[in-house]
Scaffold this active site. Sequence first.
Site, PDB file in Angstrom:
ATOM      1  N   GLY A   1      59.879  40.163  96.340  1.00  0.00           N
ATOM      2  CA  GLY A   1      60.608  39.521  97.432  1.00  0.00           C
ATOM      3  C   GLY A   1      61.579  40.477  98.074  1.00  0.00           C
ATOM      4  N   PRO A   2      62.078  40.145  99.245  1.00  0.00           N
ATOM      5  CA  PRO A   2      63.046  41.017  99.926  1.00  0.00           C
ATOM      6  C   PRO A   2      64.326  41.160  99.113  1.00  0.00           C
ATOM      7  CG  PRO A   2      62.192  39.309 101.396  1.00  0.00           C
ATOM      8  CD  PRO A   2      61.766  38.936 100.020  1.00  0.00           C
TER       9      PRO A   2
ATOM     10  N   GLY B   1      68.058  40.759  98.014  1.00  0.00           N
ATOM     11  CA  GLY B   1      69.080  39.739  98.144  1.00  0.00           C
ATOM     12  C   GLY B   1      68.613  38.313  97.999  1.00  0.00           C
TER      13      GLY B   1
ATOM     14  N   GLY C   1      67.501  36.906  95.133  1.00  0.00           N
ATOM     15  CA  GLY C   1      67.836  36.362  93.822  1.00  0.00           C
ATOM     16  C   GLY C   1      66.809  36.625  92.743  1.00  0.00           C
TER      17      GLY C   1
ATOM     18  N   THR D   1      66.841  39.046  90.404  1.00  0.00           N
ATOM     19  CA  THR D   1      67.554  39.300  89.151  1.00  0.00           C
ATOM     20  C   THR D   1      68.169  38.016  88.618  1.00  0.00           C
ATOM     21  OG1 THR D   1      68.053  41.541  89.927  1.00  0.00           O
ATOM     22  CG2 THR D   1      69.356  40.706  88.084  1.00  0.00           C
TER      23      THR D   1
ATOM     24  N   HIS E   1      70.421  44.907 132.427  1.00  0.00           N
ATOM     25  CA  HIS E   1      69.413  44.929 131.366  1.00  0.00           C
ATOM     26  C   HIS E   1      69.449  43.642 130.538  1.00  0.00           C
ATOM     27  CE1 HIS E   1      66.833  46.854 128.308  1.00  0.00           C
ATOM     28  NE2 HIS E   1      67.595  46.205 127.430  1.00  0.00           N
ATOM     29  N   GLU E   2      70.639  43.244 130.119  1.00  0.00           N
ATOM     30  CA  GLU E   2      70.747  42.043 129.295  1.00  0.00           C
ATOM     31  C   GLU E   2      70.477  40.783 130.118  1.00  0.00           C
ATOM     32  OE1 GLU E   2      70.837  42.333 126.216  1.00  0.00           O
ATOM     33  OE2 GLU E   2      71.329  44.461 126.137  1.00  0.00           O
TER      34      GLU E   2
ATOM     35  N   HIS F   1      66.804  40.188 130.081  1.00  0.00           N
ATOM     36  CA  HIS F   1      66.346  39.492 128.865  1.00  0.00           C
ATOM     37  C   HIS F   1      66.593  37.992 128.972  1.00  0.00           C
ATOM     38  CE1 HIS F   1      65.182  42.898 126.451  1.00  0.00           C
ATOM     39  NE2 HIS F   1      66.374  43.489 126.564  1.00  0.00           N
TER      40      HIS F   1
END
Length: 485
Positions: free
Chosen positions: A221-222, A224, A226, A228, A442-443, A446
């Site tokens: 899993g990625p 962070g 959990g 561990t 530019h923004e 978007h």
Amino acid sequence: MEIKKKNTPTKKNNGKDQVNRPKIPKSVFGNVFFYIFAVFALYLVFGAFVQQSLNDEKKPISALVTLINEEKVRDVVVFGDRIEVMQKDGTKFVTDKEASISFDQILANNNVDRSKISGKVEIQHRVTVDQIISPILMFGLPLLIVFLIFRQMKNAGGDILSFGKSRAKLFSKEMSKITFEDVAGNEEAKVEMKEIVDFLKNSEKYRKLGARIPKGVLLVGPSGVGKTLLARAIAGEANVPFFSVAGSEFIEMLVGVGSARARDLFAMAKQSQPSLIFIDEIDAIGRQRGMGIGGGHDEREQTLNQILVEMDGFDTRTDVIVLAATNRPDMLDPALIRAGRFDRTITIPLPDLEDRKEILKIHMRGKPFASDVSVDNVAKKTVGFSGADIENMLNESAILAARNERQAIFPIDVEEAALKVTMGSERRTLQTDQEKKVVAYHEAGHALVASNVEDMDPVHRVSIIARGGSLGHTSFPPEWDRYNE
């Protein structure tokens, strides 16, 4: 995935909390020079003290002869080459004489009658600081240096031999435990984990049906999410010894140390069975073989080969399960993750909406949030956040509120903290008006495209303030968790 309550285990020095952790040897020459400095310091201190006590007033030997002739001397004490003189008026002084001449010879050579001394003439044999320190410096100091060198060499030799000992930390049965009730999120992974706990508690039930306990379980899993924490929850639920070690702790500069530590780790686990071995970041030693600089004789590959041999050596009566965690399963060697070694692969994804709500509730405890901070709204705006990201975001929001001297954490603090976690802090770059205008166009582009595209998420924020590596941003977080694009 996060922990609901934090139970900090009390550290016990009973040999169970930490296994075979060798001491780091001190510098040989550093200790030797320290003792030499200490001896000389004592010599100077005591020498100065004695010298000061004897040198309150010092006169030549001729002054003593004159005072005796004038019958002003009451007592004389002679010790070694020094003479202490007490006059009739109560004053005291010292003088030195030649080592080869006695006090009576001095009086005879100067035609002085000894009867002119009203008191006593006493000859004493005192032991001075010089007489004590000189033999020590001459004979004791070299012996001390040799002793310290040999002792440090012995300690260093012991540490070299202990390189092959495992650096794994042992979480014993007596320590405070984490159970599945303390873990929030990812119920599917917890179900599979509970089955592993049942293997350890009721192994005979499965053996009667011919089932074999899984030798290894790989948590993928990625960062962070959990992994561990889930491994520790298994140990807490099963109430068995839990050996935790990082993959990088197997590797040392000396060749063969990693494989020796792997052998020692599995030997300790077998002695304490039923037990669990947890190898965090196993990709540090489990990468595909044949890719290293040293070829097949690379130290990392030797360590991996030893782990493969140890896992193949488990018989059906061995109640030892190896847990391993990684966020790079594509890099692992195929021989490591095949059936018979790591029989199961449990994928732990990023928390979904409901999981994020539970994690938010956990980390919001103990923090004063304003009444308009909604857990549902925050959970919807944190799509893609791991449990660690959520904890960091709420901590940053508390820091921002304290920086602005607020008495509670407001939604603006949470939103700013989320941007800080994902994109970085604000950068007040020196931009010209023309550059700001270009960034604004530019923004705005978007935002216009997003607002006119069908089924696009609504625009939430448009900014031309630089953050991290960007000069501006337009954010339109998804309103729900999506798994198809």
